[in-house]
Design an enzyme around this catalytic site. Structure first.
Site, mmCIF file in Angstrom:
data_model
loop_
_atom_site.group_PDB
_atom_site.id
_atom_site.type_symbol
_atom_site.label_atom_id
_atom_site.label_comp_id
_atom_site.label_asym_id
_atom_site.label_seq_id
_atom_site.Cartn_x
_atom_site.Cartn_y
_atom_site.Cartn_z
ATOM 1 N N SER A 101 0.783 -1.241 0.000
ATOM 2 C CA SER A 101 0.000 0.000 0.000
ATOM 3 C C SER A 101 0.811 1.284 0.000
ATOM 4 C CB SER A 101 -0.948 0.012 1.209
ATOM 5 O OG SER A 101 -0.219 0.013 2.425
ATOM 6 N N TYR A 152 18.335 -2.112 2.710
ATOM 7 C CA TYR A 152 19.116 -0.881 2.558
ATOM 8 C C TYR A 152 20.471 -1.091 3.217
ATOM 9 C CZ TYR A 152 20.521 4.018 2.822
ATOM 10 O OH TYR A 152 21.221 5.200 2.690
ATOM 11 N N TYR A 192 22.121 2.179 11.530
ATOM 12 C CA TYR A 192 21.364 1.376 10.577
ATOM 13 C C TYR A 192 22.055 0.037 10.314
ATOM 14 C CZ TYR A 192 17.993 0.174 7.041
ATOM 15 O OH TYR A 192 16.994 -0.471 6.354
#
Length: 396
Positions: free
Chosen positions: A49, A224, A234
């Site tokens: 979505s 990523y 990250y």
């Protein structure tokens, strides 16, 4: 009602149906203006979505003429509360697909649950026979395990030691210093359980066992890597450990699917503004600097441009999927170009509140953030009364 953006930190609590619909049409128009894809026939997108999952569905449908099933967890409007942006996006997609004569269905619910997996399999059996592409693009802060019943919560933290660096409030443009304490072992475990590859493998296993995964099928999930600037929070942090698990899952799935000519990959995508990335300290400032540099070098891509390039250059049309055999597709190649990263790092070292307008693309970041929720879309009258109650056609 008149729908305006209402923000709380890194989220927007409202969404605009007409703005979302117009942005979906813009993505569709982009894909239809490109060379037609020789791609998949029946596509299942889990997490369909918003973001890369939505762009994958649009690329498959309007680029290759594929039939699509979208699975997502979004909420309808209720009283004066708008629906979520993903709800409006999916409603607009379904309407456009019907106008194009494309078969499509949307399943709303918890993709981690066995109930939604079973509902999806039943739909494939009844309407599609098999699927030949499965895109896994789920982004959720929590997951309840369908077997043990344990509920896991993910965290965005470094591992091993505290991490201090610059960050930015993208609403105000203020640059400050943030220190994030390291995750505990249990926080690492739970983050991997939410964002790792276990649920992706469960989907593929159940589709295969039910006989609805076509021979030669492809499956791809998204990840990523990013630069050294963001690695502590990250790639070397809790999220990165979960992504490592996702990438190991791709290797295992590829081995399993190769017996029938199938393939499994993880696509390492470019940094873009998403609700998830907006929540990660340090990352909004990095993305703002990256946007500025890539736009100056005419290298900037948005979600739909990235996914079209992924499909045409790597997954289909004879493209080279994973040249190094790692099952990683590096569609982040333009972001990680040496000249781009050298310039981003130079700017990073100089960035402070007063230099943000010169060195970073704060306005571009803000615009992309509000676009996520259907706002700041050209041609939409945000002062006009709008009905927030929108139905999703073909919802199962």
């Amino acid at each position: 009602m008149i729908i305006q953006p209402k923000t709380r930190g890194f989220i927007c609590t409202t969404a605009h149906p007409e703005g979302c619909a117009k942005q979906i049409q813009e993505q569709i128009d982009f894909v239809k203006a490109q060379k037609k894809l020789s791609g998949p026939v029946n596509v299942l997108v889990i997490g369909a979505s918003t973001g890369y999952g939505l762009a994958s569905r649009i690329t498959a449908a309007f680029g290759a003429g594929a039939n699509t099933i979208g699975v997502f967890f979004d909420k309808a409007a209720e009283g004066t509360r708008t629906a979520s942006a993903g709800w409006y996006n999916s409603a607009a997609f379904e309407k456009a697909a019907a106008q194009q004569g494309l078969k499509s269905h949307s399943i709303v619910g918890d993709a981690f649950s066995d109930a939604i997996k079973t509902k999806t399999i039943d739909l494939i059996k009844a309407e599609y026979g098999t699927v030949d592409l499965v895109v896994y693009s789920v982004a959720s802060p929590r997951r309840t395990h369908p077997v043990t019943g344990e509920t896991f919560s993910s965290v965005i933290k470094p591992v091993g030691a505290a991490y201090t660096n610059k960050t930015m409030n993208f609403h105000t443009g203020e640059v400050s210093t943030v220190t994030i304490e390291p995750a505990t072992e249990d926080e690492v475990r739970q983050t991997i359980a939410v964002m790792g590859g276990e649920d992706w493998a469960m989907w593929i296993d159940q589709l295969q066992e039910a006989g609805v995964l076509a021979d030669g099928a492809t499956t791809v999930a998204y990840s990523y890597v990013g630069p050294k600037i963001t690695h502590p929070i990250y790639r070397d942090g809790t999220i990165g450990l979960a992504k490592n698990d996702l990438e190991q899952t791709a290797i295992a799935l590829h081995e399993k699917l190769s017996a029938t000519g199938g393939r499994a990959f993880v696509s390492v995508n470019k940094a873009l503004v998403t609700q998830s990335s907006s929540a990660i300290p340090v990352v909004p400032l990095y993305i703002s600097a990256l946007y500025k540099v890539m736009k100056e070098k005419d290298l900037h891509e948005n979600c739909i441009q990235q996914m079209y390039r992924l499909f045409t250059d790597h997954l289909y049309n004879g493209g080279e999927a994973s040249a190094d055999g790692s099952h990683l597709i590096r569609i982040d190649d333009w972001e990680m170009r040496e000249d781009v990263q050298i310039e981003v790092l130079r700017r990073w070292n100089e960035l402070e509140t007063g230099s943000v307008p010169e060195l970073a693309d704060l306005e571009g970041y803000r615009e992309d953030f509000f676009h996520l929720f259907g706002f700041q879309t050209e041609g939409v009258d945000y002062e006009a009364d709008t009905d927030p109650a929108v139905e999703i056609p073909n919802q199962v």
